[in-house]
Design a protein around this motif. Structure first.
Motif, PDB file in Angstrom:
ATOM      1  N   UNK A 163       0.847  -1.184   0.000  1.00 20.35           N
ATOM      2  CA  UNK A 163       0.000   0.000   0.000  1.00 20.35           C
ATOM      3  C   UNK A 163       0.890   1.245   0.000  1.00 20.35           C
ATOM      4  N   UNK A 164       0.412   2.298  -0.627  1.00 15.20           N
ATOM      5  CA  UNK A 164       1.155   3.556  -0.675  1.00 15.20           C
ATOM      6  C   UNK A 164       0.642   4.495   0.405  1.00 15.20           C
ATOM      7  N   UNK A 165       1.561   4.925   1.270  1.00 20.26           N
ATOM      8  CA  UNK A 165       1.244   5.925   2.273  1.00 20.26           C
ATOM      9  C   UNK A 165       1.697   7.277   1.725  1.00 20.26           C
ATOM     10  N   UNK A 166       0.761   8.188   1.572  1.00 19.89           N
ATOM     11  CA  UNK A 166       1.064   9.504   1.017  1.00 19.89           C
ATOM     12  C   UNK A 166       0.905  10.570   2.093  1.00 19.89           C
ATOM     13  N   UNK A 167       1.948  11.350   2.286  1.00 19.17           N
ATOM     14  CA  UNK A 167       1.876  12.484   3.203  1.00 19.17           C
ATOM     15  C   UNK A 167       1.629  13.730   2.357  1.00 19.17           C
ATOM     16  N   UNK A 168       0.422  14.258   2.492  1.00 22.39           N
ATOM     17  CA  UNK A 168       0.001  15.399   1.678  1.00 22.39           C
ATOM     18  C   UNK A 168       0.142  16.678   2.504  1.00 22.39           C
ATOM     19  N   UNK A 169       1.006  17.559   2.047  1.00 19.27           N
ATOM     20  CA  UNK A 169       1.286  18.812   2.746  1.00 19.27           C
ATOM     21  C   UNK A 169       0.438  19.932   2.149  1.00 19.27           C
ATOM     22  N   UNK A 181       6.619  25.028  -3.663  1.00 15.23           N
ATOM     23  CA  UNK A 181       7.226  23.704  -3.758  1.00 15.23           C
ATOM     24  C   UNK A 181       8.058  23.431  -2.517  1.00 15.23           C
ATOM     25  N   UNK A 182       8.004  22.193  -2.071  1.00 18.99           N
ATOM     26  CA  UNK A 182       8.766  21.793  -0.901  1.00 18.99           C
ATOM     27  C   UNK A 182       9.863  20.811  -1.297  1.00 18.99           C
ATOM     28  N   UNK A 183      10.987  20.934  -0.658  1.00 16.55           N
ATOM     29  CA  UNK A 183      12.080  19.991  -0.851  1.00 16.55           C
ATOM     30  C   UNK A 183      12.096  19.048   0.348  1.00 16.55           C
ATOM     31  N   UNK A 184      11.939  17.736   0.070  1.00 13.74           N
ATOM     32  CA  UNK A 184      11.825  16.752   1.139  1.00 13.74           C
ATOM     33  C   UNK A 184      13.152  16.066   1.437  1.00 13.74           C
ATOM     34  N   UNK A 237      12.175  15.711   6.338  1.00 13.73           N
ATOM     35  CA  UNK A 237      12.994  16.882   6.033  1.00 13.73           C
ATOM     36  C   UNK A 237      12.171  17.789   5.108  1.00 13.73           C
ATOM     37  N   UNK A 238      12.004  19.022   5.529  1.00 16.13           N
ATOM     38  CA  UNK A 238      11.257  19.986   4.717  1.00 16.13           C
ATOM     39  C   UNK A 238      12.141  21.213   4.516  1.00 16.13           C
ATOM     40  N   UNK A 239      12.536  21.398   3.268  1.00 17.67           N
ATOM     41  CA  UNK A 239      13.414  22.524   2.926  1.00 17.67           C
ATOM     42  C   UNK A 239      14.648  22.574   3.831  1.00 17.67           C
ATOM     43  N   UNK A 240      15.214  21.397   4.070  1.00 17.20           N
ATOM     44  CA  UNK A 240      16.462  21.303   4.817  1.00 17.20           C
ATOM     45  C   UNK A 240      16.302  21.120   6.310  1.00 17.20           C
ATOM     46  N   UNK A 285       7.952  16.538  -5.231  1.00 14.39           N
ATOM     47  CA  UNK A 285       6.636  17.155  -5.297  1.00 14.39           C
ATOM     48  C   UNK A 285       5.691  16.646  -4.237  1.00 14.39           C
ATOM     49  N   UNK A 286       5.767  15.367  -3.904  1.00 10.79           N
ATOM     50  CA  UNK A 286       4.978  14.792  -2.820  1.00 10.79           C
ATOM     51  C   UNK A 286       5.787  13.686  -2.154  1.00 10.79           C
TER      52      UNK A 286
END
Length: 256
Positions: free
Chosen positions: A169-175, A182-185, A236-239, A215-216
């Motif tokens: 199953x795919x677990x998606x974390x939607x921000x 755009x976010x850098x993970x 990690x979000x934008x470093x 992107x996600x």
């Protein structure tokens, strides 16, 4: 004569190097070769330094090579309320050691796994008791009814379909972000997000890395059995680094 001696020594070194590589290329593998895990644990008490030592060997009793930098320890208590992540020190001859001071008494499980940038599961586990064994009845572990939480400054929803054992199953974390944002993970040094997952019976441990972080943020997970699972997420979000936890339930598929 001097050049001849140098040439002979060089040739000898090449031959010896080739012999060494041939001898050990098959032993410098991964934890898949491990057949024996020998633990050395002294009495472990609360607020005292606990020494944790273990030795990894193959089915012939030989040292496992090539995994020194990848071995990790993850420890959880019986209620999945407390967790400890450690990187042991290689002590030679297939042995590793670390120390820790436990703050609470009770039953814990030590999981050993290999962190190589791929999704994996534990290759060994060990139950331990810190202080006196708790005789209290274990409280049920509550499943999250709300799967939208704040990770950093971003409201984040965990999305998935029904979770069934042995089905990917795919677990998606939607921000929730502004339009065009755009976010850098990843961290500034390239480290990726990761999920560490343990079931309520402390029988299964999963270390999961993203299948997609452009992107996600998506993780593909196969839960090995039904039950309640706790997820410790490192993001990690934008470093910047963040930690968040989720508790999910995996149920057997009903026969129609």
């Amino acid at each position: 004569m001097k050049n001849l001696i140098i040439g002979i020594i060089t040739l000898l070194l090449i031959v010896l190097g080739g012999f060494y590589m041939k001898k050990y290329k098959n032993s410098e593998e991964t934890t898949a070769q491990i057949q024996q895990v020998k633990w050395q644990l002294n009495d472990i008490d609360v607020n005292k330094t606990a020494h944790i030592t273990f030795q990894l060997k193959d089915n012939k009793g030989n040292e496992i090579r090539g995994v020194n930098d990848h071995i990790r320890i993850f420890i959880v208590d019986k209620q999945l309320a407390r967790s400890y992540q450690m990187r042991p020190t290689f002590a030679g001859n297939g042995s590793y050691k670390t120390t820790y001071q436990f703050k609470k008494e009770g039953e814990y499980t030590i999981f050993l796994y290999e962190e190589t940038g791929d999704t994996t599961k534990q290759f060994a586990e060990k139950n331990i008791i810190v202080g006196k064994k708790e005789e209290k009845k274990q409280r049920p572990i509550a499943v999250d009814t709300v799967l939208t939480k704040n990770i950093g400054t971003y409201k984040t929803s965990l999305l998935f379909r029904a979770l069934h054992p042995n089905e990917e199953e795919t677990l998606t974390f939607q921000f929730q972000i502004e339009k065009g944002q755009k976010l850098k993970f990843r961290s500034n040094t390239g480290e990726r997000a990761a999920l560490r997952i343990v079931d309520e019976k402390q029988q299964h441990f999963l270390y999961v890395v993203p299948a997609n972080d452009e992107g996600q943020l998506q993780f593909r997970v196969t839960f090995p059995s039904e039950g309640i699972y706790k997820i410790w997420g490192t993001f990690y979000i934008n470093g910047k680094k963040y930690e968040e936890q989720f508790v999910l339930q995996v149920q057997e598929r009903k026969n129609s």
